[in-house]
Design a protein around this motif. Structure first.
Motif, PDB file in Angstrom:
ATOM      1  N   GLN A  63       0.858  -1.297   0.048  1.00  0.00           N
ATOM      2  CA  GLN A  63       0.458   0.275   0.035  1.00  0.00           C
ATOM      3  C   GLN A  63       1.206   1.430  -0.084  1.00  0.00           C
ATOM      4  N   GLU A  64       0.600   1.878  -0.902  1.00  0.00           N
ATOM      5  CA  GLU A  64       1.833   3.594  -1.264  1.00  0.00           C
ATOM      6  C   GLU A  64       0.281   4.879  -0.965  1.00  0.00           C
ATOM      7  N   ASP A  65       1.402   5.495  -0.924  1.00  0.00           N
ATOM      8  CA  ASP A  65       0.708   7.147  -1.004  1.00  0.00           C
ATOM      9  C   ASP A  65       1.816   7.771  -1.209  1.00  0.00           C
ATOM     10  N   ARG A  66       1.567   9.144  -1.716  1.00  0.00           N
ATOM     11  CA  ARG A  66       2.633  10.047  -1.567  1.00  0.00           C
ATOM     12  C   ARG A  66       2.698  11.368  -2.159  1.00  0.00           C
ATOM     13  N   ALA A  67       2.461  12.296  -1.292  1.00  0.00           N
ATOM     14  CA  ALA A  67       2.061  13.843  -0.968  1.00  0.00           C
ATOM     15  C   ALA A  67       3.344  14.296  -1.089  1.00  0.00           C
ATOM     16  N   VAL A  92      -2.384   4.551   4.608  1.00  0.00           N
ATOM     17  CA  VAL A  92      -3.778   5.391   4.684  1.00  0.00           C
ATOM     18  C   VAL A  92      -3.594   6.612   5.352  1.00  0.00           C
ATOM     19  N   CYS A  93      -2.963   7.411   6.405  1.00  0.00           N
ATOM     20  CA  CYS A  93      -3.209   8.025   7.232  1.00  0.00           C
ATOM     21  C   CYS A  93      -2.355   9.897   6.903  1.00  0.00           C
ATOM     22  N   LEU A  94      -1.300   9.082   5.318  1.00  0.00           N
ATOM     23  CA  LEU A  94      -0.552  10.202   4.864  1.00  0.00           C
ATOM     24  C   LEU A  94      -0.962  11.274   5.119  1.00  0.00           C
ATOM     25  N   ALA A  95      -2.640  11.439   4.296  1.00  0.00           N
ATOM     26  CA  ALA A  95      -2.752  12.906   3.779  1.00  0.00           C
ATOM     27  C   ALA A  95      -3.619  13.392   5.237  1.00  0.00           C
ATOM     28  N   ASP A  96      -3.959  12.756   6.001  1.00  0.00           N
ATOM     29  CA  ASP A  96      -4.325  13.650   7.373  1.00  0.00           C
ATOM     30  C   ASP A  96      -2.722  14.002   8.303  1.00  0.00           C
TER      31      ASP A  96
END
Length: 112
Positions: A63-67, A92-96
Motif C-alpha cells: 500500500q502506498e501514498d505520496r504527497a 492510509v493516514c498520510l494525507a491527514d
C-alpha cells in the motif's frame, strides 16, 4: 523528480492478517523542481509512505501514498519524515498527517 530512501519502520502485530505478525513502512523523501518566472527553479519536497507485508494467504501486499509540494525546506521535510516514522504513519493516514503538518506551518490568523 528525485526519490530518496529515508527510513524503514518494522511494526510487530499480534494479528492473523499479517503472516509474519509484522508489517514494514518505508518512508521516502520526494524532491521536485518547479519552474518560476523570477527565480528559475525552486525545489519542493514531499513524502512517500509504502506499507509492505505478507498476508495470511501468503500474498505480498503493498500500500502506498505520496504527497508532493509539502515544503520548500529540506530540513523541514526531514523533520516531518522523522515524525511520521516515530508515529508509524501508514499510507492510509498520510494525507491527514500532511494536512496537520501544513496547518501547523500556517501563520496564526488574527480575529478582526
Amino acid at each position: 523528480m528525485k526519490k530518496k530512501f529515508y527510513k524503514t519502520v518494522k511494526v510487530e502485530k499480534n494479528d492473523i492478517t499479517y503472516l509474519d505478525r509484522c508489517f514494514f513502512v518505508d518512508y521516502y523523501i520526494l524532491e521536485t523542481q518547479k519552474s518560476t518566472e523570477r527565480h528559475g527553479y525552486i525545489k519542493s519536497f514531499g513524502i512517500e509512505a509504502v506499507k509492505r507485508y505478507t498476508d495470511y494467504f501468503e500474498n505480498n501486499v503493498i500500500q502506498e501514498d505520496r504527497a508532493y509540494d509539502i515544503t520548500q525546506s529540506e530540513n523541514e521535510i526531514y523533520a516531518f519524515a522523522e515524525k511520521l516514522a516515530r508515529n508509524t504513519v501508514t499510507p492510509v493516514c498520510l494525507a491527514d498527517a500532511v494536512s496537520d503538518f501544513i496547518g501547523e506551518e500556517e501563520p496564526e490568523k488574527s480575529a478582526v
